[in-house]
Design an enzyme around this catalytic site. Structure first.
Site, mmCIF file in Angstrom:
data_model
loop_
_atom_site.group_PDB
_atom_site.id
_atom_site.type_symbol
_atom_site.label_atom_id
_atom_site.label_comp_id
_atom_site.label_asym_id
_atom_site.label_seq_id
_atom_site.Cartn_x
_atom_site.Cartn_y
_atom_site.Cartn_z
ATOM 1 N N GLU A 329 0.896 -1.166 -0.381
ATOM 2 C CA GLU A 329 0.324 -0.199 0.055
ATOM 3 C C GLU A 329 0.896 0.911 0.184
ATOM 4 O OE1 GLU A 329 0.070 -2.440 1.596
ATOM 5 O OE2 GLU A 329 -2.442 -3.490 2.076
ATOM 6 N N LYS A 437 -0.239 -11.308 23.506
ATOM 7 C CA LYS A 437 -0.784 -10.850 24.915
ATOM 8 C C LYS A 437 -0.221 -11.894 26.160
ATOM 9 C CE LYS A 437 -3.084 -7.587 22.049
ATOM 10 N NZ LYS A 437 -4.118 -7.250 21.018
HETATM 11 P P1 ADP Z 1 2.030 -8.760 1.801
HETATM 12 O O1 ADP Z 1 1.028 -8.133 0.023
HETATM 13 O O2 ADP Z 1 2.496 -9.681 1.485
HETATM 14 O O3 ADP Z 1 0.900 -7.948 3.183
HETATM 15 P P2 ADP Z 1 3.775 -6.249 1.727
HETATM 16 O O4 ADP Z 1 4.609 -6.319 1.402
HETATM 17 O O5 ADP Z 1 2.676 -5.306 1.507
HETATM 18 O O6 ADP Z 1 3.079 -7.526 1.442
HETATM 19 O O7 ADP Z 1 3.961 -6.561 3.370
HETATM 20 C C1 ADP Z 1 3.859 -5.296 4.544
HETATM 21 C C2 ADP Z 1 3.999 -5.676 6.041
HETATM 22 O O8 ADP Z 1 5.398 -6.297 5.661
HETATM 23 C C3 ADP Z 1 4.484 -5.050 7.208
HETATM 24 O O9 ADP Z 1 3.498 -4.257 7.090
HETATM 25 C C4 ADP Z 1 5.107 -5.824 7.782
HETATM 26 O O10 ADP Z 1 4.742 -5.549 9.043
HETATM 27 C C5 ADP Z 1 6.165 -6.314 6.933
HETATM 28 N N1 ADP Z 1 7.424 -5.815 6.783
HETATM 29 C C6 ADP Z 1 7.714 -5.244 5.984
HETATM 30 N N2 ADP Z 1 9.180 -4.818 6.078
HETATM 31 C C7 ADP Z 1 9.633 -5.229 7.124
HETATM 32 C C8 ADP Z 1 10.722 -5.355 8.113
HETATM 33 N N3 ADP Z 1 11.864 -4.632 7.526
HETATM 34 N N4 ADP Z 1 10.040 -5.959 9.511
HETATM 35 C C9 ADP Z 1 9.182 -6.026 9.736
HETATM 36 N N5 ADP Z 1 8.249 -6.333 8.882
HETATM 37 C C10 ADP Z 1 8.022 -5.461 7.873
#
Ligand code: ADP
Length: 540
Positions: A329, A437
């Site tokens: 997004e 939690k």
């Molecule tokens: P999908 O479409 O599979 O959800 P995205 O690339 O949109 O793939 O995923 C986004 C999510 O990935 C983020 O909201 C976060 O939770 C996780 N994410 C991305 N980069 C990192 C990072 N460097 N460290 C931790 N979580 C990450």
């Protein structure tokens, strides 16, 4: 009073036109899906994009039409990116790792009129075709000599391109118009489409190139391992032509040995990918006793980069890790981890702790953390809450209004829980649905996973919350051992002592052969909760 500057719309075609004009002899190198290496230049890519644009017009493709791709990172996929957006059509990249039912849903939801695919995906395409009635043609991304036998009446990519002239001028397009489409992986419910615009794509490309972001330049050789079929390979196919960097596309072979071969033969300086990819590469490099000759920086994101991986890259191999965070997004870049000048004098341990964070916010993205009531929490690096973002390359609504209005007071809720400090360093403590939690307090599953993978016998680890009669939830550690390793439950739990708060230490350990991943390489916690959510913890 209006400013008196030219009103030139931000169009994606400007990128390839610029790269052709001023970096025309800079190379684009591809490991072909059919085998062998393909080598040409930005000028060639621009010419062939124009030929493809004419071919699309001959197929009846009009502006705003959606066209799907099921394809690896290759020069042909690159041409498709520019040809489709260039004529105002929408390049809909599809993640082939999704389940076929999800892909069928996505193709139909997007109303794709054509789908371009790499030969690897022919069996998938044959399965999809009967369920995708709106698709007028399936285009095999290969030449005549490699056209496969198929029950479908396929079009041939090279014949299409070569059958048309390169004579055309890119039309001027409203910069707010849609340019590409990517669906989120959707671990629950149907995938939702994020519809990027010309403007959002260009602004994101500028932002990504900034020195404290990816710092791309005409002296770089960029190999995006991160796929062009998901979030536009983190925008690298746009940022590279913007600065005139050489591009190297790895095609279908993403194993450590194949990547290393390309890194060395093409003198790659910058790469980008998710942690699992680098796990494979580092295993290869270690076992072969080889070193990186030219690689200077690597972008790691998509899920938390284990601190142990940062240390291996930096201390053992002299490769700078750019830990980054973002989401589909967000086009996707939100933060990149680079120091400010005052951090350079910090003691080593503190600098390393800072580097483990997801990074520092880049201009173009505004960020805040809020509590359950939506009230903003302090930017002190301590308080944690729901991470909210806004900016010109962040989604305001999903394609066809799916899921309703996602925004809260004009901010996009990321679904991540994070801390934020005054310098803009953000650290994810968890996905909001993954935090454990326990007794009214929160335990970060990511911290526990990072601690576990720092153990030399642990190959990969996941932590989930398991129901507990007294504490609500307690952490369960699920581990894949390194090949041949025999580390025990007791030894692993002892490893946590002194590394995390005592009450964070998992209650139990389960050893498994493999962990489930989503189509974008993230741990599939929903599946783990299904399989182990009712695990009986000791003493309950
Ligand atoms: P999908 O479409 O599979 O959800 P995205 O690339 O949109 O793939 O995923 C986004 C999510 O990935 C983020 O909201 C976060 O939770 C996780 N994410 C991305 N980069 C990192 C990072 N460097 N460290 C931790 N979580 C990450």
């Amino acid at each position: 009073m209006q400013g008196l500057m030219m009103n030139a719309p931000l169009n994606i075609s400007a990128l390839i036109r610029h790269a052709d004009r001023f970096h025309g002899d800079t190379e684009i190198v591809t490991r072909l899906v059919e085998g062998g290496i393909h080598r040409y230049t930005y000028s060639d890519a621009h010419r062939r994009s124009r030929q493809l644009a004419n071919a699309l017009a001959s197929l009846g493709v009009k502006s705003t039409d959606r066209i799907g791709t099921l394809a690896w990172n290759t020069h042909r996929h690159f041409e498709i990116y520019f040809a489709m957006s260039g004529i105002g059509a929408v390049c809909h990249t599809i993640n082939p790792r999704l389940f076929p039912e999800q892909i069928t849903y996505i193709v139909n939801h997007a109303d794709d009129s054509y789908v371009f695919f790499d030969l690897t995906f022919l069996p998938l395409v044959e399965k999809l075709a009967p369920h995708c009635r709106g698709v007028k043609g399936w285009v095999a991304m290969t030449d005549k000599a490699h056209m496969p036998e198929s029950s479908l009446d396929l079009l041939c990519y090279e014949q299409l391109v070569n059958g048309h002239s390169d004579h055309m001028e890119w039309p001027e397009i409203d910069e707010g118009a849609a340019s590409s489409l990517c669906y989120t992986s959707g671990t629950t419910g149907n995938p939702k489409g994020v519809l990027y615009s010309h403007r959002s794509t260009l602004l994101h490309a500028f932002g990504a190139c900034l020195p404290d972001a990816l710092g791309l330049s005409a002296r770089d050789v960029v190999l995006p391992v991160v796929p062009m079929f998901h979030v536009n390979a983190w925008g690298l196919p746009y940022s590279a032509p913007l600065v005139g960097a050489k591009l190297v596309f790895p095609g279908a072979q993403l194993d450590g040995a194949s990547l290393m071969e390309l890194f060395e033969s093409e003198k790659v300086t910058l790469s980008a990918g998710v942690p699992t990819i680098w796990l494979g590469l580092l295993n290869h490099v270690k076992s072969q006793g080889v070193r990186f000759g030219t690689l200077k920086r690597t972008v790691i994101g998509g899920s938390a980069c284990p601190p142990a991986m940062i240390r291996t890259f930096e201390d053992d191999y002299g490769v700078q890790v750019l830990h980054a965070w973002g989401m589909t997004e967000m086009s996707p870049l939100g933060t990149v981890n680079t120091f400010k000048s005052r951090h350079l004098d910090w003691p080593e341990a503190e600098r390393q702790a800072l580097q483990n964070k997801q990074g520092r916010v880049i201009f173009g993205v505004d960020m805040k953390i809020v509590d359950d009531e939506g009230l903003e929490l302090p930017r002190d690096g301590q308080a944690y809450g729901d991470l909210m973002v806004r900016g010109p390359w962040i989604c305001r609504e999903y394609f066809k209004g799916e899921g309703g209005d996602p925004l809260r007071d004009g901010w996009f809720p990321t679904g991540d829980v994070a801390t934020l400090d005054q310098d803009g360093f953000m650290q994810i403590t968890d996905r909001s649905k993954d935090v454990i939690k326990s007794g009214g307090e929160w335990i970060s599953s990511i911290d526990l996973e990072n601690t576990a993978v720092a153990h030399p016998d642990v190959h990969e680890a996941a932590v989930i919350g398991v129901a507990h009669p007294k504490w609500d939830e307690r952490p369960l550690l699920i581990v894949v051992r390194e090949p041949g390793a025999t580390v025990t439950r007791e030894a692993l739990l002892a490893f946590f002592e002194g590394r995390v708060a005592k009450w964070w230490i998992p209650d139990d350990v389960v050893f498994v052969d493999a962990l489930p991943h989503t189509a974008t390489g993230k741990l599939l916690k929903t599946k783990l909760r299904e399989d182990f959510g009712r695990h009986k913890l000791p003493g309950t």
